[in-house]
Enzyme design. Structure first.
Site, short mmCIF file in Angstrom:
data_model
loop_
_atom_site.label_atom_id
_atom_site.label_comp_id
_atom_site.label_asym_id
_atom_site.label_seq_id
_atom_site.Cartn_x
_atom_site.Cartn_y
_atom_site.Cartn_z
N HIS A 101 0.81 -1.21 0.00
CA HIS A 101 0.00 0.00 0.00
C HIS A 101 0.85 1.27 0.00
O HIS A 101 0.32 2.37 -0.16
CB HIS A 101 -0.99 0.00 1.17
CG HIS A 101 -0.39 0.21 2.52
ND1 HIS A 101 -0.08 -0.82 3.38
CD2 HIS A 101 -0.05 1.34 3.19
CE1 HIS A 101 0.40 -0.33 4.51
NE2 HIS A 101 0.44 0.98 4.42
N ASP A 131 0.27 -7.61 1.26
CA ASP A 131 0.69 -6.24 1.54
C ASP A 131 2.21 -6.12 1.65
O ASP A 131 2.73 -5.43 2.53
CB ASP A 131 0.02 -5.70 2.80
CG ASP A 131 0.06 -4.16 2.86
OD1 ASP A 131 0.27 -3.54 1.79
OD2 ASP A 131 -0.11 -3.59 3.96
N SER A 207 4.48 2.42 8.10
CA SER A 207 4.22 1.28 7.23
C SER A 207 5.45 0.94 6.39
O SER A 207 6.02 1.81 5.74
CB SER A 207 3.04 1.58 6.30
OG SER A 207 1.84 1.68 7.02
#
Length: 459
Positions: A101, A131, A207
């Site tokens: 992402h 992911d 992230s």
């Protein structure tokens, strides 16, 4: 004096059968104990990632001839989306891991190191379901990097550090412990797999950053948080390093899509009621509900009704856990599967295989002069079923892309076409002929998940 004596007595009282021992720091280094040396060692391998993607702003009426006659070309101007995240260098030649992402579908990726060096990067392998994405830094050499630790050895209670770039303020470090393992389906984000849970604060921008142990080894890639406010509430999730290692292996082998072993079966977690009916002493495992005839589990001797308890000695209690265990083994390997049948625990060797692409899918896209131009169809086989998540018992002809006119008629990717104008569809190649025969009034009978659809439209 009496207070001091009471304190000494309290410290000597056994706790759970063991005497609690206290000592005074013996050196200046013990007094100044900190994570600073660990951060100095690991931080240079954690990078900031700036990704840019160009998206086309489209009007919902752009493909409608009626509106185009009045308003002309309704295509919007392309606009640029920017994303900010973190990544971890895993090798001296510039292999970097991050989240899908953060970099998925990006057209321009810039990676900035802790010492302000900047590199362009390209995506080698990316997978939205896991992911994860593997990048290659351009013209990089002698990069600082982190070693991977086998995440199977991680235990609840271990001290960990999370390093990343939250809110774009620059590299930051937060500390905590591993607060849970084998977490599935609990995180917010794209990942739908298996996670290490930590209470080290993880915020937007973290992230793709590193979760490291006290030896400076990577045990996970920070990916998401459980939150109601948008900020870290002390429950963060990291993708285990064992999965990262499998991604790196496949990327170096030249794969551009992550190859996940195919189970060819469906199952459900065993709760207390199911365990009682099956004669299990404790709830746990996955009961096999359906199985494809080509399933590697069927080839190994398993049957519907069996309860899968473990994969390579690791307990599995949900289907995502089992798929994770299979994924870290990799296609071409074998796994020892423990299962329960007829009151006894048994084992079988199961081959890790890709979903078979047979019978041939016969992917077909209807041309510009067709009744539904751009409609893309395929025959359902295990590979197509795994790609679209259709289940092991799906069969027939499935929509891969409805095209502009098919979408207006109500079709969606994943719809299984059962019949057109009452005629059963046998092959994707015959769809155009049957559509022309049915025109101008067309009726399509389709299946979408558990729902039956009847679409009627005029062309």
């Amino acid at each position: 004096m009496l207070r001091s004596l009471a304190l000494l007595v309290a410290l000597s009282v056994p706790v759970s059968g063991l005497a609690q021992v206290t000592t005074v720091p013996q050196s200046q280094s013990q007094i100044q104990l900190s994570f600073a040396p660990l951060v100095k060692q690991a931080a240079p391998a954690v990078v900031n990632i700036y990704a840019r993607r160009v998206v086309e702003a489209r009007s919902p009426f752009a493909d409608d001839p009626f509106f185009r006659n009045f308003f002309g070309d309704m295509q919007g101007r392309p606009r640029v989306q920017n994303s900010l995240g973190s990544g971890v260098i895993l090798s001296a030649d510039g292999i970097v891991v991050s989240n899908y992402h953060v970099v998925g579908q990006a057209t321009d990726i810039r990676v900035v190191l802790n010492d302000r060096r900047e590199y362009a990067a390209r995506v080698l392998l990316a997978d939205e379901e896991s992911d994860l994405a593997i990048l290659q830094l351009e013209e990089a050499e002698d990069m600082p990097f982190l070693d991977l630790r086998d995440s199977e050895s991680v235990e609840v209670g271990e001290l960990v550090l999370a390093i990343g770039n939250p809110f774009g303020v620059g590299q930051t470090v937060s500390s905590g412990i591993v607060s849970g393992l084998a977490r599935t389906g609990t995180a917010t984000g794209n990942g739908r797999g298996y996670f290490i849970q930590t209470d080290a604060p993880i915020n937007p921008g973290n992230s793709g950053g590193a979760l490291i142990d006290t030896a400076g080894r990577l045990i996970g890639v920070n990916t998401s948080i459980l939150t109601r406010s948008g900020g870290s509430n002390g429950i963060g999730f990291a993708i285990p390093s064992a999965m990262v290692q499998q991604f790196v292996t496949q990327a170096r082998a030249g794969e551009i899509r992550f190859q996940r072993p195919w189970a060819g079966m469906t199952g459900q977690p065993v709760d207390a009621d199911i365990s009682d009916s099956l004669g299990l002493s404790l709830p746990g495992g996955i009961v096999v509900v359906q199985m494809h005839e080509a399933s590697p589990f069927a080839a190994a001797g398993l049957e519907p009704g069996d309860v899968i308890l473990s994969v390579d000695g690791a307990p599995v209690n949900t289907p995502p856990e089992m798929i994770y265990r299979m994924s870290v083994r990799g296609i071409g390997a074998e796994a020892e599967v423990g299962f329960f049948r007829d009151g006894a625990v048994r084992t079988a060797r199961v081959s890790m295989i890709a979903a078979p692409d047979s019978p041939p899918a016969e992917r077909t896209t209807l041309g510009a002069q067709a009744v539904l131009p751009g409609l893309t169809l395929a025959r359902i086989n295990p590979a197509i079923s795994a790609e679209l998540g259709l289940g092991t018992q799906a069969e027939g002809i499935v929509v891969l892309d409805p095209g502009p006119y098919g979408a207006r008629a109500g079709l969606q990717a994943g719809d299984v076409i059962l019949s057109i104008d009452g005629i059963e569809i046998i092959s994707p190649t015959e769809v155009e002929r049957i559509l022309r025969r049915a025109a101008p009034r067309i009726q399509i009978d389709a299946q979408r998940g558990s729902r039956r659809l009847l679409l009627r439209f005029r062309v």
